[in-house]
Design a protein around this motif. Structure first.
Motif, mmCIF file in Angstrom:
data_model
loop_
_atom_site.group_PDB
_atom_site.id
_atom_site.type_symbol
_atom_site.label_atom_id
_atom_site.label_comp_id
_atom_site.label_asym_id
_atom_site.label_seq_id
_atom_site.Cartn_x
_atom_site.Cartn_y
_atom_site.Cartn_z
ATOM 1 N N LYS A 1 0.824 -1.216 0.000
ATOM 2 C CA LYS A 1 0.000 0.000 0.000
ATOM 3 C C LYS A 1 0.858 1.266 0.000
ATOM 4 O O LYS A 1 0.368 2.361 -0.266
ATOM 5 C CB LYS A 1 -0.949 0.015 1.201
ATOM 6 C CG LYS A 1 -0.263 0.305 2.530
ATOM 7 C CD LYS A 1 -1.268 0.389 3.678
ATOM 8 C CE LYS A 1 -0.569 0.687 4.995
ATOM 9 N NZ LYS A 1 -1.512 0.772 6.123
ATOM 10 N N VAL A 2 2.135 1.108 0.288
ATOM 11 C CA VAL A 2 3.054 2.256 0.338
ATOM 12 C C VAL A 2 3.691 2.458 -1.037
ATOM 13 O O VAL A 2 4.072 1.487 -1.704
ATOM 14 C CB VAL A 2 4.157 2.013 1.391
ATOM 15 C CG1 VAL A 2 5.134 3.185 1.436
ATOM 16 C CG2 VAL A 2 3.530 1.777 2.755
ATOM 17 N N THR B 1 -8.592 -0.192 -3.516
ATOM 18 C CA THR B 1 -9.391 -1.248 -2.876
ATOM 19 C C THR B 1 -9.874 -0.789 -1.505
ATOM 20 O O THR B 1 -11.028 -1.041 -1.117
ATOM 21 C CB THR B 1 -8.571 -2.543 -2.750
ATOM 22 O OG1 THR B 1 -7.954 -2.828 -4.009
ATOM 23 C CG2 THR B 1 -9.454 -3.716 -2.376
ATOM 24 N N TYR B 2 -9.009 -0.118 -0.777
ATOM 25 C CA TYR B 2 -9.404 0.412 0.538
ATOM 26 C C TYR B 2 -10.536 1.428 0.384
ATOM 27 O O TYR B 2 -11.512 1.406 1.137
ATOM 28 C CB TYR B 2 -8.190 1.043 1.221
ATOM 29 C CG TYR B 2 -8.493 1.695 2.553
ATOM 30 C CD1 TYR B 2 -9.097 0.980 3.585
ATOM 31 C CD2 TYR B 2 -8.183 3.039 2.775
ATOM 32 C CE1 TYR B 2 -9.385 1.579 4.810
ATOM 33 C CE2 TYR B 2 -8.458 3.644 3.996
ATOM 34 C CZ TYR B 2 -9.064 2.911 5.009
ATOM 35 O OH TYR B 2 -9.353 3.498 6.214
ATOM 36 N N ASP B 3 -10.420 2.308 -0.610
ATOM 37 C CA ASP B 3 -11.472 3.301 -0.846
ATOM 38 C C ASP B 3 -12.790 2.624 -1.220
ATOM 39 O O ASP B 3 -13.868 3.049 -0.786
ATOM 40 C CB ASP B 3 -11.047 4.271 -1.960
ATOM 41 C CG ASP B 3 -9.940 5.216 -1.519
ATOM 42 O OD1 ASP B 3 -9.758 5.385 -0.304
ATOM 43 O OD2 ASP B 3 -9.245 5.770 -2.397
ATOM 44 N N LEU B 4 -12.699 1.570 -2.045
ATOM 45 C CA LEU B 4 -13.900 0.820 -2.441
ATOM 46 C C LEU B 4 -14.565 0.186 -1.212
ATOM 47 O O LEU B 4 -15.795 0.236 -1.051
ATOM 48 C CB LEU B 4 -13.523 -0.256 -3.459
ATOM 49 C CG LEU B 4 -14.654 -1.202 -3.902
ATOM 50 C CD1 LEU B 4 -15.746 -0.429 -4.646
ATOM 51 C CD2 LEU B 4 -14.102 -2.324 -4.785
ATOM 52 N N GLY C 1 -9.176 0.045 9.788
ATOM 53 C CA GLY C 1 -8.226 0.940 9.131
ATOM 54 C C GLY C 1 -7.726 0.374 7.814
ATOM 55 O O GLY C 1 -8.232 -0.628 7.294
ATOM 56 N N ASN C 2 -6.707 1.038 7.284
ATOM 57 C CA ASN C 2 -6.180 0.688 5.951
ATOM 58 C C ASN C 2 -5.245 -0.519 6.041
ATOM 59 O O ASN C 2 -4.027 -0.398 5.937
ATOM 60 C CB ASN C 2 -5.457 1.906 5.368
ATOM 61 C CG ASN C 2 -5.127 1.721 3.899
ATOM 62 O OD1 ASN C 2 -5.487 0.707 3.288
ATOM 63 N ND2 ASN C 2 -4.427 2.678 3.325
ATOM 64 N N PHE D 1 -8.715 -5.842 7.317
ATOM 65 C CA PHE D 1 -9.951 -5.049 7.250
ATOM 66 C C PHE D 1 -10.659 -5.285 5.914
ATOM 67 O O PHE D 1 -11.884 -5.469 5.852
ATOM 68 C CB PHE D 1 -9.624 -3.567 7.427
ATOM 69 C CG PHE D 1 -10.799 -2.644 7.197
ATOM 70 C CD1 PHE D 1 -11.874 -2.629 8.070
ATOM 71 C CD2 PHE D 1 -10.833 -1.797 6.094
ATOM 72 C CE1 PHE D 1 -12.959 -1.775 7.862
ATOM 73 C CE2 PHE D 1 -11.909 -0.947 5.870
ATOM 74 C CZ PHE D 1 -12.975 -0.944 6.754
ATOM 75 N N ILE D 2 -9.880 -5.293 4.834
ATOM 76 C CA ILE D 2 -10.453 -5.503 3.501
ATOM 77 C C ILE D 2 -10.925 -6.953 3.351
ATOM 78 O O ILE D 2 -12.004 -7.219 2.813
ATOM 79 C CB ILE D 2 -9.428 -5.121 2.416
ATOM 80 C CG1 ILE D 2 -9.165 -3.606 2.483
ATOM 81 C CG2 ILE D 2 -9.920 -5.520 1.021
ATOM 82 C CD1 ILE D 2 -7.998 -3.120 1.665
ATOM 83 N N GLN D 3 -10.123 -7.897 3.852
ATOM 84 C CA GLN D 3 -10.522 -9.305 3.808
ATOM 85 C C GLN D 3 -11.830 -9.520 4.576
ATOM 86 O O GLN D 3 -12.694 -10.298 4.152
ATOM 87 C CB GLN D 3 -9.419 -10.190 4.401
ATOM 88 C CG GLN D 3 -8.177 -10.317 3.515
ATOM 89 C CD GLN D 3 -7.044 -11.038 4.224
ATOM 90 O OE1 GLN D 3 -6.836 -10.867 5.429
ATOM 91 N NE2 GLN D 3 -6.304 -11.851 3.493
#
Length: 591
Positions: A449-450, A537-540, A468-469, A473-475
């Motif tokens: 992500k960096v 993906t985080y924004d989505l 958080g990012n 969290f996304i999973q």
């Protein structure tokens, strides 16, 4: 839609003001204002004299009248915000809902390929934390470029020769007592790495002894018997000594086997391996040709150089006085070899930023040698990875081992998951698979992500955070969507009609976010940046969670809304899975 609007704006300004403009500037509509597209009116003031609010109002009225999809508008200072009809969004969503591998472009068989080099380790030690960032970056960039529509070859050059491997070989000869990976139960790369550390310890002892006998530190470093013996071993290897070559092959195979295990665990692969033992002589003939053409010059001691001072660089040696190659010679030869082996459009080198200067010189030399493809060579330069404990040193055995770190990530995921207590009904085997999926997902996402150019301070516990990012969290959001789909006891795979049910603002925002995915893939490929995919993906996911908390999905009384929101959930889940696949991250169906 943007193309339709751009042409309509050009037509409108011609009709209203009699002016011709070349381009229309769009920007994202600010959250505070209503609208789906925003046109920058200020940009027209070069061609039209007048008040930007007045110009924006006249243009807005024209667009509402002449573009069926524009339902209303508002003007804020010099910005024209346009609201697009529900029918446009629903029809567009219908199209992407039915699209398999949405956002991915199939390669054109006629196009040239892209080669991405990454990993490229030394065979005297295991892979470490630095290699993890290298491998994750290289693998992900290769996957993203492939998704953008290119044929891609993944490759590495393994540094399997030189004084470093001779040090491990000599230490094993002296102190190994014939032990092997099988007899010790150690992975081969770890066993060989232990002897590299052992060599350094013995070398330092000998230096201390020589200093105590009156020699200077510099003399001691050069005259230590163990180093002289390692140098002699290297000379024997280069001369083809059977005994040395046999030991070299044996110990290198131990390391290759160990690397393969690590690569499998990390989830990366290669289409072709190059070996320095086969390439270290490449480039010498090219240097000889360049010398004849006056591109290189020879010094009095017989060494060959190139003068790049007029290009803002310095003088660079390409052949030693004794005729042996340097790394630059080898890299020149290897690059040429790769373009011969494959029909390449671009060659991407994934190498740390400490080698920035080396690649500037390499690409410039290739260009001066007349290779037109030199301009298509790219150095994917990345920053180092630090840990709270400080910098790593291979010789001293303070390196963070890649295998150990992956194991630690799984353990961290296990601890946090057990504390949260969300795994009722899982078998022990299912739990272990999940811990590994979460742990490795956390590691990969935290690193990818960096922006590649930035240095990273890696904190394992921070990466396995379910808020958080982060990867987990996304999973977790993906798993939540799968739960919704399992509970959906109706057929939701029907084509949506416009109907009487208007789009909720959260539905509209989510569809707009989905629309961005193809463009994000293309931008990530062009910029060699997995960070663009990760942060999209985080924004989505943030957009989806806001949608999830704001509107009912399965509990909708309106059948059309229930189907539409379930479809939206499904497509978001598919897009998360596709995006994470580009990052080399798996997603669990349950969490």
């Amino acid at each position: 839609m943007q193309k339709i609007l751009e042409q309509a704006v050009k037509n409108g300004l011609q009709e209203i003001y009699g002016v011709t403009i070349n381009s229309v500037e769009f920007q994202a509509t600010k959250k505070d204002f209503e609208g789906d597209f925003t046109i920058v009116v200020f940009a027209f003031l070069r061609s039209i004299k007048g008040n930007p609010v007045e110009i924006g109002t006249k243009l807005g009225e024209y667009l509402v009248e002449n573009v069926a999809e524009v339902t209303r508008f508002n003007v804020v200072k010099g910005f024209l915000n346009l609201v697009i009809s529900d029918s446009f969004f629903i029809n567009s969503f219908n199209a992407i809902y039915k699209t398999k591998n949405f956002g991915f472009v199939a390669p054109n068989p006629k196009d040239k390929a892209v080669m991405v080099e990454y990993s490229s380790p030394n065979t005297n030690k295991p892979l470490h934390l630095g290699h993890i960032r290298n491998n994750l970056l290289g693998y992900s960039v290769a996957e993203i470029i492939a998704a953008a529509g290119k044929k891609v070859y993944k490759t590495q050059i393994i540094n399997d020769r030189g004084i470093h491997i001779c040090k491990s070989m000599l230490a094993w000869q002296r102190y190994g007592n014939g032990e092997t990976p099988e007899s010790t139960g150690l992975k081969g790369d770890k066993l060989v790495g232990d002897y590299y550390v052992k060599f350094d310890k013995e070398y330092k002892k000998e230096i201390a002894t020589l200093i105590s006998e009156g020699k200077t530190e510099e003399e001691s470093k050069k005259q230590a018997p163990i180093l002289l013996e390692a140098q002699e071993m290297l000379r024997k290897w280069e001369a083809g000594d059977k005994k040395v070559v046999t030991l070299w092959k044996t110990m290198n195979q131990w390391v290759f086997d160990g690397f393969d295990e690590t690569y499998k665990e990390l989830g990366v692969n290669f289409d072709k391996n190059y070996y320095e033992s086969n390439t270290y002589l490449l480039g010498k003939d090219i240097v000889a040709e360049g010398l004849q053409k006056g591109i290189f010059y020879k010094k009095e001691d017989g060494s060959v150089w190139i003068d790049l001072t007029e290009d803002g660089l310095d003088e660079k040696i390409v052949l030693r006085a004794d005729g042996t190659a340097v790394y630059m010679t080898q890299d020149i030869g290897t690059a040429i070899e790769r373009f011969k082996d494959f029909d390449l459009e671009e060659l991407v080198y994934t190498v740390g930023n400490e080698q920035d200067y080396h690649f500037k010189v390499l690409f410039l030399i290739l260009s001066k040698l007349g290779y037109s493809w030199a301009k298509n060579c790219y150095h994917l330069s990345y920053g180092m990875v630090d840990l709270p404990s400080g910098k790593m040193k291979s010789r001293e055995g303070t390196v963070v081992d890649a295998d150990d770190l992956m194991l630690e990530m799984t353990d961290t995921a296990r601890t946090i998951s057990q504390e949260l207590g969300k795994l009722e009904g899982y078998s022990e085997e299912e739990k272990e698979v999940l811990y590994k999926t979460i742990g490795l997902g956390a590691l990969k996402y935290y690193i990818l992500k960096v922006d590649p150019k930035k240095r990273i301070l890696f904190n394992p516990e921070e990466s396995v955070d379910f808020a958080g990012n982060t990867g987990p969290f996304i999973q977790y959001t993906y798993a939540r969507i799968q739960s919704i789909l399992r509970k959906a006891d109706f057929d939701y795979n029907t084509t949506l009609e416009i109907g009487e049910s208007p789009l909720h603002e959260k539905e509209r925002s989510l569809i707009k976010q989905l629309f961005l995915f193809p463009e994000i893939i293309q931008n990530a490929a062009a910029n060699h940046s997995p960070a663009l995919i990760a942060n999209y993906t985080y924004d989505l996911v943030k957009e989806y969670n806001s949608f999830y908390q704001s509107v009912p999905i399965l509990g909708c009384e309106n059948e059309q809304e229930k189907i539409r929101r379930t479809q939206l959930s499904k497509k978001v889940g598919e897009t998360i899975k596709s995006a994470f696949k580009l990052l080399g991250i798996n997603v669990p169906k349950r969490m």
